[in-house]
Write an enzyme that holds these catalytic residues in place. Sequence first.
Site, short mmCIF file in Angstrom:
data_model
loop_
_atom_site.label_atom_id
_atom_site.label_comp_id
_atom_site.label_asym_id
_atom_site.label_seq_id
_atom_site.Cartn_x
_atom_site.Cartn_y
_atom_site.Cartn_z
N LYS A 37 10.18 -5.53 5.20
CA LYS A 37 9.06 -5.17 4.33
C LYS A 37 9.47 -5.44 2.88
O LYS A 37 10.61 -5.16 2.49
CB LYS A 37 8.74 -3.69 4.53
CG LYS A 37 7.47 -3.21 3.81
CD LYS A 37 7.18 -1.74 4.14
CE LYS A 37 5.93 -1.23 3.46
NZ LYS A 37 5.66 0.20 3.76
N SER B 204 2.69 5.00 7.14
CA SER B 204 2.72 3.57 6.85
C SER B 204 3.47 2.71 7.85
O SER B 204 3.39 1.49 7.80
CB SER B 204 3.31 3.32 5.46
OG SER B 204 2.33 3.56 4.48
N SER C 88 0.80 1.09 5.08
CA SER C 88 1.11 0.00 4.19
C SER C 88 2.00 -1.09 4.80
O SER C 88 2.02 -2.21 4.31
CB SER C 88 1.79 0.53 2.93
OG SER C 88 3.04 1.10 3.26
#
Lengths: 482, 489, 95
Positions: free
Chosen positions: B80, B179, B155
């Site tokens: 990420k 997330s 996210s």
Amino acid sequence: MEYEAVIGLEVHVQIKAESKIFSRVRAGYGHEPNTLVDPVVMGLPGALPVMNKAALDGIIKAGLALNCTIPDYCKWDRKNYFYPDSPNNYQITQYDQPICDGGSVEIEMPGHNRGEMGEHKEIKLTRIHLENDVGKLNHFSEDSLVDYNRAFTSLMEIVSEPDMHSGEEAFAFLTAIRQTMIYCGISDCDMEKGQMRADANISVRPVGQKELGQKIELKNLNSITGVKNGIEYEIKRQTRELKKGNTIKQATWRWNAELGQTEMMREKEDAHDYRYFPDPDLMPVKIDDEWRNRLRDEIPELPWNKQRRFLEEYSLPYSITSVLVPDRELSDWFESAAKQSPKSAQAIGNLVVNDLLRELGEAGQVLRDCKITPDSLLGLVQVVEKGTIPKNVANKDVFPEMFKSGETAEQVIERKGLKPDFDEDQVKVWCQEAIDENPKPVQNYKDGNEKALNALLGPVMKKSRGKANPQLVNKLIRELID
Amino acid sequence: MQDIFYKSASELSELLEKKELSSVELTKAMIERTKSVDEKVAAFNSFDEADALAQAESSDARRAAGEAKGALDGIPVGIKDNMAVYGQPLTCSSKMLEKFVSPYDATSIEKLKTQGAVLWGRLNLDEYAMGSSCENSAFKSTSNPWNLDCVPGGSSGGSAAAVAAGEAVFALGSDTGGSIRQPAAHCGIVGVKPTYGRVSRFGLAAFASSLDQIGPMTRNVKDAAMLLQAISCHDERDSTSYKISTPDFVKALEDQRGHKWTLGLPKEYFANAESTPAMEPVLKAIEFYKSLGCEIKEVSLPHTDYAVATYYIIATAEASSNLARYDGIRYTHRAEKFDAKDSVDIYCQSRAEGFGEEVKRRIILGTYVLSSGYYDAYYLKAQKVRTLIRQDFENAFKEVDALLTPTSPTPAFKKGEKASDPLSMYLSDIYTISANLAGVPGMSLPCGYSDGLPVGLQILGKPFKEDEMLSIANEFEAAHEFKDQHPSL
Amino acid sequence: MSDTHIDIEYTAKLARINLTDEEKEKLSGQLDSIIGYVEKLEELDTNGVEPTAHPHPVYNVWQEDEVKGELSTEEALKNAPAQRENMVIVPKVVD
Ligand SMILES: [Mg+2]
Ligand SMILES: [Zn+2]
């Protein structure tokens, strides 16, 4: 109308440590710009703070030395404000639960003269807390450059109560804090290196009025004398304004040491809204008695206590203690000689304060490197006490040699032939001659004038070419006449 | 043979060990797959092909020399784009950090490197991890591989989509309020948010420090156990990292096989079952556990209704402070034009240009709840309610080993559907947020479909009992086919 | 819902974010409704409840004072938007 000033100080002191307060990168002064940095110090994304144990030990020790209460629990808060020297745009500090509560600082005001001790007072502290220092801005005509080397150095903030009333008291307050910190090894408090920095809150009010006047904050007090001069200037200025019937407006001022005056930086502060909240990246600190006691045991005898003891135990004059005591190393050096022979302490003290400091100064040496030892200095004093050589010879001829070579007093006396080449019987003969040659003073003495015999000292010294011990001569003359 | 890019990490590990496959071959397959599908999926912010291949070559060289570093050696793992990897971009999908290159490694990255994993690409996210749809990225909106018109969730939407689409064997995500779990549910993969403190946050660009955790996003439970084991540690550089040893999560899956768990259903989560589209597969999953002989108990988490409010106060307050460092001074975007006479305008203008709308909204909300006169009413109050929420979990875990809930009330929604109403977007995290507030571990596991889109079963475990949580998931996964079902791209 | 209104001007300034007039209007409406929502916490009696700052409270997490790790000046400044003499250039600030 009479006016009085009320002064509170905020003193920032850097705690001596190898690494920074929330990061293990090196802490230091005078390095090339941005060399003492890492992700934490630069506030990079993902960087996290971790406490430095040494900073905690340092501030707890400082708090104990300054009579603070050390609570069982303290925590970290973020103080949010934007400034280019602050890498995260928040400072990690302690808001409502500082590590040191209350406390007091014993200060000494100047005496009537240098030989006399001045009045001692107690200035109350509000708190001492720990926080990170910020980077340094270098100002140029068009822009400023930021160096983050200083950022995240361990910093404690000592906050006093509004408990002082003059520049002199503020001066004495800072001096006392500085000495305490140096004694405890917490900080060198070198103001030139920014290791100690002070801001003052100053207000003036009519004598007798209870509530405080409008305070102004005075910044940029970069030396201890700057603190004194700046505060005194500001008190006069505010008093003058009030006498003119003007009001004091809340503002931040700065001391301009070059011009010797204060000048306004900014009129009202922007309403500071620091949005303090507990720092989620750091765990709170719990302090137990075992920790407190361990640090208390590391605190040496503090300066004022040592001075009181020196005055009492060694009957030293104040003027000698006031030179010895502020320097922990020098006073310890003195004491390791004096405690072996307390009756010689004053002579030792004189040699240390006058002769030793002079020689060190001239040689550009520090105590630690000098060749003379407390034991050999004591030897010199004892040679004089025994009457082997007079004091003036000891001070003028023997001491400088000992300082240079590291020899004992006996070695110097032997090598330089300073030992008298006659004995006590010979001195006795010279004394009898002097009595016989000076009947008038002898008669005066017999008539009750004690001092008359001083007239015989000169002739005997002359006969001995200055080598006879005056104390011995005095003693023998009296014995011969009585 | 199944496509190489959909093989699991444990299968690939065996192939690498038997030298039936090289890391370079595997990494090339990832690169090819990404090049062929990422135009549609848009999971990657960037990838460094040469760097990945160089890592793969080193891995192969190690293996040839008999010095392979373990199960992960040579396997590509997606990252990420909010975790620091030395020499790689770290953008947080924000214009603010568009050009930022990290000069250091996050602890999790360092751990993956020492185990020989191939760090593969920078995966899209909602800017600074703020969002539930990946639509808040400054660079691109990632698509759900199951339906390209839908969001992947957020996210960690880039991580979820990349894993679901076979563009990475597995990936790291971060979870502040769901997330990892919510995008895992939406993309039909496994996502684990470990117990707070299990995985170091050092090197993870902070959103909300007391809630953030890094965790694995994988296509099956065993891979999640492997990756979690690889990144778990006590880290001296993170003061909130918990001093606890890392169990052998992979071995625990075998050891705990067949255990009769006591599983709790928080009644507050099932109150609106009829109007919750994702509920049906979850209820079936519960029936499955019953059929295994597990005891199913209703429990209560009485403060559930206050979790979203508590979360949005605490998370935004912490974020407002954490994101203050992005200021136009040291390393971020700096506005070209600002009022040089106004000493704060360089900040105000750089931040106006560098931050997207959602980030601004949250920073301003967080600033507000901390500001003078409001602290007690909002922030302190929320911290106290957080205590009540923690206690709810403590009480529930006295009776049960783990809790079962839906991960999200709905399957993936259409892009743009919730973009204009921040509050309704916030409420989509209603089932995931409490675990972050309480600090307990949680995971999402594919358990069925609704309208052709994957649905996740959330399992919430006792603190530091990820092994049990994973074992419970493993029972379900072993008896179902979901892990072998992939979107067609 | 309560009728709390955020002072958007003041708060945005504190947060150091310039907002356009449209942004101000849009945001203050959205924030008012979010704040109205979070005010539901008022319903709860939290008297005597300790606040939670960390999910798993532990204490005294520190390191000994040993120097380890640093960034080279070059790496520390490589992302800087403007630099000179190994320092970060900022507009002239009054201190
Ligand atoms: Mg202060
Ligand atoms: Zn301070």
